[in-house]
Design a protein around this motif. Structure first.
Motif, PDB file in Angstrom:
ATOM      1  N   LEU A 376      48.775  94.050  67.081  1.00 24.96           N
ATOM      2  CA  LEU A 376      49.852  93.676  68.000  1.00 24.96           C
ATOM      3  C   LEU A 376      50.802  92.668  67.360  1.00 24.96           C
ATOM      4  O   LEU A 376      52.024  92.801  67.454  1.00 24.96           O
ATOM      5  N   GLU A 377      50.241  91.653  66.693  1.00 25.75           N
ATOM      6  CA  GLU A 377      51.090  90.644  66.056  1.00 25.75           C
ATOM      7  C   GLU A 377      51.960  91.265  64.972  1.00 25.75           C
ATOM      8  O   GLU A 377      53.148  90.923  64.835  1.00 25.75           O
ATOM      9  N   ALA A 378      51.381  92.172  64.194  1.00 24.57           N
ATOM     10  CA  ALA A 378      52.151  92.820  63.126  1.00 24.57           C
ATOM     11  C   ALA A 378      53.260  93.698  63.699  1.00 24.57           C
ATOM     12  O   ALA A 378      54.347  93.808  63.123  1.00 24.57           O
ATOM     13  N   THR A 379      53.004  94.320  64.853  1.00 27.35           N
ATOM     14  CA  THR A 379      53.991  95.210  65.461  1.00 27.35           C
ATOM     15  C   THR A 379      55.188  94.452  66.020  1.00 27.35           C
ATOM     16  O   THR A 379      56.334  94.862  65.856  1.00 27.35           O
ATOM     17  N   VAL A 380      54.937  93.347  66.710  1.00 26.69           N
ATOM     18  CA  VAL A 380      56.043  92.630  67.373  1.00 26.69           C
ATOM     19  C   VAL A 380      56.789  91.694  66.428  1.00 26.69           C
ATOM     20  O   VAL A 380      57.925  91.298  66.724  1.00 26.69           O
ATOM     21  N   LYS A 381      56.193  91.340  65.311  1.00 27.75           N
ATOM     22  CA  LYS A 381      56.827  90.383  64.402  1.00 27.75           C
ATOM     23  C   LYS A 381      58.240  90.800  63.978  1.00 27.75           C
ATOM     24  O   LYS A 381      59.162  89.973  64.012  1.00 27.75           O
ATOM     25  N   PRO A 382      58.485  92.060  63.568  1.00 28.39           N
ATOM     26  CA  PRO A 382      59.845  92.428  63.142  1.00 28.39           C
ATOM     27  C   PRO A 382      60.881  92.323  64.261  1.00 28.39           C
ATOM     28  O   PRO A 382      62.078  92.206  63.976  1.00 28.39           O
ATOM     29  N   TYR A 383      60.439  92.349  65.493  1.00 30.81           N
ATOM     30  CA  TYR A 383      61.384  92.292  66.616  1.00 30.81           C
ATOM     31  C   TYR A 383      61.833  90.869  66.925  1.00 30.81           C
ATOM     32  O   TYR A 383      62.932  90.673  67.454  1.00 30.81           O
ATOM     33  N   LEU A 384      61.001  89.882  66.570  1.00 30.56           N
ATOM     34  CA  LEU A 384      61.225  88.536  67.079  1.00 30.56           C
ATOM     35  C   LEU A 384      61.688  87.514  66.054  1.00 30.56           C
ATOM     36  O   LEU A 384      61.870  86.342  66.399  1.00 30.56           O
ATOM     37  N   SER A 385      61.888  87.910  64.831  1.00 28.17           N
ATOM     38  CA  SER A 385      62.381  86.964  63.831  1.00 28.17           C
ATOM     39  C   SER A 385      63.756  86.445  64.245  1.00 28.17           C
ATOM     40  O   SER A 385      64.642  87.215  64.623  1.00 28.17           O
ATOM     41  N   PHE A 386      63.943  85.121  64.196  1.00 28.05           N
ATOM     42  CA  PHE A 386      65.210  84.529  64.623  1.00 28.05           C
ATOM     43  C   PHE A 386      66.350  84.847  63.645  1.00 28.05           C
ATOM     44  O   PHE A 386      67.508  84.891  64.033  1.00 28.05           O
ATOM     45  N   SER A 387      66.011  85.038  62.387  1.00 26.21           N
ATOM     46  CA  SER A 387      67.057  85.253  61.388  1.00 26.21           C
ATOM     47  C   SER A 387      67.477  86.718  61.283  1.00 26.21           C
ATOM     48  O   SER A 387      68.675  87.025  61.262  1.00 26.21           O
ATOM     49  N   ASP A 388      66.510  87.617  61.213  1.00 24.23           N
ATOM     50  CA  ASP A 388      66.859  89.024  61.011  1.00 24.23           C
ATOM     51  C   ASP A 388      66.016  89.970  61.862  1.00 24.23           C
ATOM     52  O   ASP A 388      65.834  91.141  61.516  1.00 24.23           O
ATOM     53  N   GLY A 389      65.500  89.473  62.987  1.00 23.37           N
ATOM     54  CA  GLY A 389      64.691  90.317  63.852  1.00 23.37           C
ATOM     55  C   GLY A 389      65.526  91.388  64.541  1.00 23.37           C
ATOM     56  O   GLY A 389      66.762  91.305  64.607  1.00 23.37           O
ATOM     57  N   VAL A 390      64.845  92.395  65.052  1.00 23.03           N
ATOM     58  CA  VAL A 390      65.521  93.518  65.702  1.00 23.03           C
ATOM     59  C   VAL A 390      66.345  93.030  66.895  1.00 23.03           C
ATOM     60  O   VAL A 390      67.500  93.417  67.076  1.00 23.03           O
ATOM     61  N   PHE A 391      65.767  92.167  67.709  1.00 20.86           N
ATOM     62  CA  PHE A 391      66.496  91.672  68.889  1.00 20.86           C
ATOM     63  C   PHE A 391      67.724  90.865  68.478  1.00 20.86           C
ATOM     64  O   PHE A 391      68.801  91.006  69.065  1.00 20.86           O
ATOM     65  N   THR A 392      67.549  90.020  67.487  1.00 17.99           N
ATOM     66  CA  THR A 392      68.679  89.217  67.007  1.00 17.99           C
ATOM     67  C   THR A 392      69.792  90.113  66.479  1.00 17.99           C
ATOM     68  O   THR A 392      70.979  89.910  66.780  1.00 17.99           O
ATOM     69  N   SER A 393      69.421  91.130  65.714  1.00 22.12           N
ATOM     70  CA  SER A 393      70.422  92.040  65.143  1.00 22.12           C
ATOM     71  C   SER A 393      71.156  92.816  66.234  1.00 22.12           C
ATOM     72  O   SER A 393      72.385  92.969  66.181  1.00 22.12           O
ATOM     73  N   ARG A 394      70.402  93.298  67.225  1.00 25.25           N
ATOM     74  CA  ARG A 394      71.036  94.068  68.289  1.00 25.25           C
ATOM     75  C   ARG A 394      71.978  93.196  69.114  1.00 25.25           C
ATOM     76  O   ARG A 394      73.094  93.610  69.444  1.00 25.25           O
TER      77      ARG A 394
END
Length: 446
Positions: A376-394
């Protein structure tokens, strides 16, 4: 022939030219802003979910909780981890560990501001570590007088302090200098030696210090006093004496007392509390996703992220993790499953049965390397990075789209102003001509 209002006419025509574009651009901006807001809400729920997972996947925490009960309270406490096996144990507490405290009597009339020698050295040692303090450097306020208070501060702030705390204690009208070891046990005996001060009374006071508290190791017996297994430790916490159990002693028993009975077993309530944290965080996340991705109907408004591939991918990845097998068995077999509504549900009877049968194996499913929580931690990590996470990019991409619309709106404002100025000039001129024609026609009126 009546005159016209140039300002009103110019405003109407200029507005007519730009209004359709303004409405379309504003609709687009509102849509993007609602998507940014929706991403933010889902991101917050995802962070809460990740925090819940991290809290249960930490170095000293887990989903499965075991506990210990005692035949009598006040002598021992225990920290029981998930790998501990159920069992009955007996422990006798012979002695608790204490730290070394020594008092130095510097004579009647001594106060915190009393002067001490400003030459020589003080060597303090404990457990193989030593600090050497040059007394010539203790006068920190540079007033020409080195005080007892400054000595205590110099010891406490020295970067080579071996683990000793210096303090001033006032008793019976006199101030005493005290050195205390921060750690317990015989190995942490404090020694102090003062030389080269030129003040024999000062040096002798430290040489003849009085022990206020002598350092002792903790002593326990696994079993009855005198016949069980005797263990000593510099700390009051005995780590791993019983598999998966750390014992902390706080009060010695009297010789001849019965040993304290310790029962180690599953803590169902604590485990259930851990599970509920995970369930609540997961279901809150899925509720937010459902709220903002709903397709809508005649009675329900369409969600701002309906059909959004990013969110749908996130949802699928997380839910699929709970449908996989870990440590050789499925989560469903131990009572963890996703129901028809897409929410996480726990079958308490199944889970308690699995915990009672093999708590270590159950814990491994959740907290083992590359098992459920790691996945779970490995899956959500790319979404939540403040610098280049998926949410930040979107969100950044959507904000850029809004910025481009703002530029278009600014261009429309300029276009409106140009049209307004043109129409105003035209209608003003037309109004002047009409006024002149009315005046001219009035000359021929009968």
């Amino acid at each position: 022939m009546s005159s016209i209002d140039p300002i009103s006419m110019a405003t109407q025509l200029a507005t007519y030219e730009v209004q359709p574009f303004q409405q379309r651009f504003q609709t687009q901006a509102d849509k993007y802003q609602s998507q940014i807001s929706a991403y933010g809400k889902i991101e917050t729920a995802l962070r809460t979910f990740r925090s819940a997972v991290e809290d249960m996947n930490g170095r000293n925490d887990s989903v499965v909780k075991n506990g210990a009960t005692f035949s009598q309270e006040g002598n021992i406490s225990a920290n029981v981890n998930a790998s501990a096996l159920a069992g009955e144990y007996q422990v006798f507490v012979e002695q608790i560990a204490t730290s070394h405290q020594m008092g130095v009597d510097l004579g009647a009339g001594t106060t915190a501001d009393s002067a001490i020698p400003a030459a020589g050295s003080m060597v303090i040692s404990m457990d193989g570590n030593t600090m050497t303090l040059d007394l010539a450097t203790v006068d920190t306020d540079n007033d020409g007088t080195t005080t007892l208070q400054e000595l205590a501060a110099a010891i406490n702030n020295d970067e080579n302090n071996p683990g000793v705390n210096a303090s001033l204690v006032r008793a019976n009208g006199e101030t005493h200098f005290m050195l205390s070891g921060k750690e317990t046990g015989v190995a942490n005996t404090v020694s102090v030696n003062v030389t080269g001060t030129g003040d024999a009374n000062f040096e002798n006071a430290f040489a003849n210090s009085t022990d206020i508290s002598t350092p002792k190791d903790a002593v326990i017996w696994l079993g009855a006093e005198g016949t069980g297994l005797k263990l000593t430790n510099s700390s009051n916490t005995f780590e791993g004496v019983i598999d998966g159990v750390d014992l902390t002693v706080s009060k010695a028993q009297a010789s001849g007392d019965q040993p304290v009975g310790i029962t180690v077993g599953s803590d169902k309530e604590a485990t259930k509390e851990q599970l509920n944290k995970m369930v609540d965080a997961y279901n809150a996340l899925m509720s937010e996703i459902d709220k903002y991705t709903k397709v809508g109907s005649k009675d329900e408004k369409r969600g701002p992220l309906a059909g959004d591939g990013t969110i749908r991918s996130l949802e699928n990845q997380i839910s699929s993790i709970f449908r996989q097998s870990y440590n050789g068995q499925s989560l469903y077999s131990v009572g963890v499953s996703i129901d028809r509504t897409g929410k996480l549900a726990i079958d308490n009877d199944k889970f308690e049965a699995a915990q009672a049968s093999d708590p270590a194996a159950l814990n491994e499913m959740f907290n083992g390397t590359d098992q459920l929580f790691d996945s779970l931690e490995a899956t959500v990590k790319p979404y939540l990075s403040f610098s280049d996470g998926v949410f930040t990019s979107r969100k950044d991409s959507l904000q850029q789209s809004i910025s481009r619309i703002d530029d278009k709106m600014s261009n429309l404002e300029r276009k409106y102003q140009m049209s307004y100025d043109r129409y105003l000039a035209q209608f003003t001129q037309m109004n002047q001509l009409m006024t002149q024609m009315q005046q001219t026609s009035g000359l021929f009126a009968i």
